[in-house]
Write a protein that holds these residues in place. Structure first.
Motif, PDB file in Angstrom:
ATOM      1  N   ASN A  82       8.933  78.540  30.185  1.00  0.00           N
ATOM      2  CA  ASN A  82       9.796  78.000  31.226  1.00  0.00           C
ATOM      3  C   ASN A  82       9.423  78.610  32.584  1.00  0.00           C
ATOM      4  O   ASN A  82       9.619  79.810  32.803  1.00  0.00           O
ATOM      5  CB  ASN A  82      11.254  78.322  30.894  1.00  0.00           C
ATOM      6  CG  ASN A  82      12.219  77.739  31.895  1.00  0.00           C
ATOM      7  OD1 ASN A  82      11.826  77.094  32.863  1.00  0.00           O
ATOM      8  ND2 ASN A  82      13.501  77.962  31.655  1.00  0.00           N
ATOM      9  N   GLU A  84      10.847  78.487  35.315  1.00  0.00           N
ATOM     10  CA  GLU A  84      11.999  78.933  36.097  1.00  0.00           C
ATOM     11  C   GLU A  84      12.649  80.193  35.532  1.00  0.00           C
ATOM     12  O   GLU A  84      13.582  80.736  36.131  1.00  0.00           O
ATOM     13  CB  GLU A  84      13.036  77.805  36.172  1.00  0.00           C
ATOM     14  CG  GLU A  84      12.506  76.545  36.860  1.00  0.00           C
ATOM     15  CD  GLU A  84      13.520  75.429  36.918  1.00  0.00           C
ATOM     16  OE1 GLU A  84      14.649  75.636  36.422  1.00  0.00           O
ATOM     17  OE2 GLU A  84      13.196  74.361  37.454  1.00  0.00           O
ATOM     18  N   LYS A  85      12.141  80.662  34.396  1.00  0.00           N
ATOM     19  CA  LYS A  85      12.777  81.805  33.742  1.00  0.00           C
ATOM     20  C   LYS A  85      12.450  83.114  34.451  1.00  0.00           C
ATOM     21  O   LYS A  85      13.302  83.999  34.571  1.00  0.00           O
ATOM     22  CB  LYS A  85      12.310  81.873  32.278  1.00  0.00           C
ATOM     23  CG  LYS A  85      13.007  82.937  31.457  1.00  0.00           C
ATOM     24  CD  LYS A  85      14.456  82.598  31.220  1.00  0.00           C
ATOM     25  CE  LYS A  85      15.111  83.590  30.263  1.00  0.00           C
ATOM     26  NZ  LYS A  85      16.538  83.320  30.049  1.00  0.00           N
ATOM     27  N   ASP A 104       4.448  82.225  37.937  1.00  0.00           N
ATOM     28  CA  ASP A 104       5.616  82.077  37.075  1.00  0.00           C
ATOM     29  C   ASP A 104       5.239  82.259  35.603  1.00  0.00           C
ATOM     30  O   ASP A 104       4.073  82.477  35.262  1.00  0.00           O
ATOM     31  CB  ASP A 104       6.330  80.743  37.318  1.00  0.00           C
ATOM     32  CG  ASP A 104       5.486  79.526  36.952  1.00  0.00           C
ATOM     33  OD1 ASP A 104       4.705  79.598  35.976  1.00  0.00           O
ATOM     34  OD2 ASP A 104       5.619  78.479  37.635  1.00  0.00           O
TER      35      ASP A 104
END
Length: 374
Positions: A82, A84-85, A104
């Motif tokens: 993910n 966005e994690k 990311d």
């Protein structure tokens, strides 16, 4: 409850932990990837893969990212980390410029800036943190960590630069210096540093899909202003007792050669760096350069007997001319049959390798992963 605490609460078996770490390594390398391919690549049974992937998905570490293209059979879900994690700030320090990148959890570089590298540690830390703060936004969102690659020796605690000769940094507590500046800017996170070639080989092993999984002994040679060597030995990064393994650039290949920062003459790195290569190219003497490069590389190959040599940096732009000559030179001076040893150029450029290697190092620790290429 954190991901690590939730895993520990059930007192998972050693095998379960090992399987989980193996799956995480495979997702890093092959994402987006299906559960079926994870099972094929790891040798772990499909039910076990489904269960452990489910655990990672329940904590939002892994997400669905589409399906396999249409063809024979049922289309399968593709999985990735993910993005966005979590994110990390990975920094590569060069002689003239420093690259600061936001990476990311899906191993995508989402932002990048370049600053001039100052020999003044205080000024360097100040300018680095100004750039980094812009990445964190107005809300000062903290990265999982900051990791800085340097072209020099690093203490085993990954906090102090022992010697970065090109910048005249000696016993510099760089991690602490940057952390202090970050706190002044309202950002609280850990900072670590590491050698650029060590991080480069981590990225190569983890992300270069052209490297067979069966290759457990890899030498990574980074040609920049000097020469750095990263070692992946018996399936893991080799750093030595004091975290300085791989300093082959300081082997003397000509006692009458140029003086090195270490005080000796004719060190390999003083004779085959990027500036020296440029000089040989201007004089149309690439073969002479390859001769010098081969002498140093052959010492490493004879001593370590690797499956693979990966070369990154300045030589890549002349690769089609370099590779045949390099193979011929090595064959003529080898102590053994090299037919089983491969030579390839890096899948990443000389700045990307340390950046992605640094990101991998801290993101694996974020996921509590202590095996694999670490």
């Amino acid at each position: 409850m954190s991901f690590t605490e939730r895993r520990s609460a059930g007192v998972p078996s050693e095998l379960r932990e090992r399987n989980l770490k193996t799956i995480i390594d495979v997702v890093f390398r092959y994402q987006p990837v299906s559960r079926t391919n994870i099972a094929k690549l790891t040798g772990i049974s499909k039910p076990t893969v489904s269960k452990l992937v489910g655990l990672l998905m329940s904590e939002n570490y892994i997400v669905k990212t589409g399906k396999t293209s249409s063809g024979l059979g049922k289309r399968q879900e593709l999985l990735s980390f993910n993005p966005e994690k979590a994110f990390v700030i990975s920094v590569d320090v060069g002689l003239a410029t420093t690259i600061v990148a936001k990476v990311d959890l899906s191993m995508k570089m989402t932002n990048k800036c370049e600053i001039k590298t100052s020999e003044s540690p205080e000024r360097f830390a100040c300018e680095l943190v100004d750039c980094l703060s812009d990445f964190c936004g107005a809300g000062k969102e903290s990265p999982a960590s900051v990791v800085i690659s340097v072209p020099g020796l690093v203490r085993s605690d990954l906090r102090t630069a022992i010697n970065v000769p090109l910048l005249h940094w000696t016993d510099l507590p760089l991690a602490e210096l940057v952390e202090e500046r970050l706190r002044l800017n309202g950002i609280v996170c850990g900072v670590s540093i590491n050698n650029d070639a060590k991080l480069g080989v981590l990225a190569e092993v983890a992300l270069n899909k052209a490297i067979p999984d069966s290759f457990s002994n890899i030498v990574y040679v980074l040609v920049k202003e000097g020469v750095g060597v990263g070692l992946y030995i018996n399936g893991s990064l080799y750093v030595g007792s004091n975290h300085i393994a791989g300093e082959f650039g300081h082997m003397s290949i000509d006692p009458k050669g140029p003086e090195c920062s270490c005080g000796r003459r004719g060190c390999w790195l003083t004779m085959v760096g990027s500036r020296e290569l440029d000089g040989f190219i201007r004089e149309n003497r690439l073969e002479d350069y390859i001769e010098l490069f081969s002498v140093g590389l052959m010492n490493i190959v004879n001593g370590l007997d690797p499956n693979l040599v990966v070369i990154s940096g300045a030589l890549e732009q002349y690769w089609e001319r370099v590779l045949p000559s390099l193979r011929a030179k090595l064959k003529s001076i080898a102590l053994f049959d090299q037919s089983s040893m491969e030579i390839m150029k890096s899948a990443l450029d000389d700045r990307e390798g340390p950046i992605f290697g640094g990101a991998l190092m801290v993101l694996r620790k974020y996921l509590d992963i202590e095996t694999g290429v670490l």
